[in-house]
Motif scaffolding. Structure first.
Motif, PDB file in Angstrom:
ATOM      1  N   ASP A  51     -17.563  91.292  13.476  1.00 48.70           N
ATOM      2  CA  ASP A  51     -18.609  91.828  14.331  1.00 48.70           C
ATOM      3  C   ASP A  51     -19.075  93.146  13.727  1.00 48.70           C
ATOM      4  O   ASP A  51     -18.343  93.818  13.016  1.00 48.70           O
ATOM      5  N   ARG A  52     -20.287  93.478  14.031  1.00 55.06           N
ATOM      6  CA  ARG A  52     -20.762  94.829  13.681  1.00 55.06           C
ATOM      7  C   ARG A  52     -20.270  95.729  14.798  1.00 55.06           C
ATOM      8  O   ARG A  52     -20.571  95.504  15.970  1.00 55.06           O
ATOM      9  N   ILE A  53     -19.538  96.733  14.427  1.00 58.96           N
ATOM     10  CA  ILE A  53     -18.865  97.529  15.454  1.00 58.96           C
ATOM     11  C   ILE A  53     -19.036  99.014  15.169  1.00 58.96           C
ATOM     12  O   ILE A  53     -19.071  99.440  14.020  1.00 58.96           O
ATOM     13  N   THR A  54     -19.140  99.784  16.238  1.00 60.23           N
ATOM     14  CA  THR A  54     -19.324 101.229  16.112  1.00 60.23           C
ATOM     15  C   THR A  54     -17.969 101.927  16.108  1.00 60.23           C
ATOM     16  O   THR A  54     -16.957 101.366  16.518  1.00 60.23           O
ATOM     17  N   ALA A 103     -10.879 100.128  21.094  1.00 58.85           N
ATOM     18  CA  ALA A 103      -9.989  98.994  20.818  1.00 58.85           C
ATOM     19  C   ALA A 103      -8.605  99.469  20.399  1.00 58.85           C
ATOM     20  O   ALA A 103      -7.588  98.917  20.830  1.00 58.85           O
ATOM     21  N   LYS A 104      -8.547 100.508  19.574  1.00 58.34           N
ATOM     22  CA  LYS A 104      -7.254 101.063  19.162  1.00 58.34           C
ATOM     23  C   LYS A 104      -6.475 101.598  20.355  1.00 58.34           C
ATOM     24  O   LYS A 104      -5.272 101.396  20.469  1.00 58.34           O
ATOM     25  N   ASP A 129     -17.069 104.235  18.070  1.00 58.58           N
ATOM     26  CA  ASP A 129     -16.608 104.356  19.462  1.00 58.58           C
ATOM     27  C   ASP A 129     -15.880 103.099  19.911  1.00 58.58           C
ATOM     28  O   ASP A 129     -14.848 103.174  20.592  1.00 58.58           O
ATOM     29  N   ARG A 130     -16.409 101.940  19.543  1.00 55.15           N
ATOM     30  CA  ARG A 130     -15.753 100.680  19.932  1.00 55.15           C
ATOM     31  C   ARG A 130     -14.430 100.501  19.206  1.00 55.15           C
ATOM     32  O   ARG A 130     -13.477  99.968  19.759  1.00 55.15           O
ATOM     33  N   ILE A 131     -14.363 100.949  17.960  1.00 60.33           N
ATOM     34  CA  ILE A 131     -13.104 100.896  17.210  1.00 60.33           C
ATOM     35  C   ILE A 131     -12.062 101.773  17.892  1.00 60.33           C
ATOM     36  O   ILE A 131     -10.923 101.357  18.106  1.00 60.33           O
ATOM     37  N   THR A 174      -8.351  89.118  15.265  1.00 57.95           N
ATOM     38  CA  THR A 174      -9.573  89.845  14.946  1.00 57.95           C
ATOM     39  C   THR A 174     -10.682  88.861  14.623  1.00 57.95           C
ATOM     40  O   THR A 174     -10.445  87.773  14.111  1.00 57.95           O
TER      41      THR A 174
END
Length: 132
Positions: free
Chosen positions: A65-68, A75-76, A70-72, A62
């Protein structure tokens, strides 16, 4: 470790590497007799011939990063799919150290993988993006 079918190391990237506590654990667990010194032979049994032969391993690294949300979620889902296929996918066919491609046990022979550089030179069979 010897009884495990797979090793998953999950850690945050810390100064371009793994955290010191994980490095220390690896140094102790992979100490003489398992990864180095297997069968009392120093570093003769590496790259698929050693104490972890036939095992699966994967890293989950990991980074900040600043993450939304939706991106989380994406990634999951990607990680779930990757883990689901962990035992079905063909392993990367790295060249064995003792198979003749490394005559001195350390340096790839000059006639092997001519024109290739980096990691791909050490893969016995080049795979395309589809995994063929």
């Amino acid at each position: 470790m010897v009884a495990a079918d797979a090793l998953i190391l999950q850690f945050p990237l810390w100064w371009f590497g793994m955290p010191a506590i994980l490095k220390g654990w690896i140094d102790r667990v992979f100490a003489y007799g398992l990864a180095y010194g297997y069968r009392g032979e120093g570093n003769r049994y590496r790259y698929g011939d050693g104490g972890l032969s036939g095992k699966r391993a994967i890293l989950s690294v990991t980074v900040g990063d600043r993450i939304t949300a939706d991106r989380i979620a994406a990634a999951k889902e990607a990680w779930r799919i990757r883990l689901k296929g962990l035992f079905e996918e063909e392993p990367i066919p790295f060249r064995p150290q003792n198979g003749g491609d490394y005559p001195d046990g350390h340096v790839l022979a000059s006639h092997i993988a001519m024109g290739e550089t980096g990691l791909t030179a050490h893969v016995a069979k080049t795979r395309n993006a589809a995994g063929d």
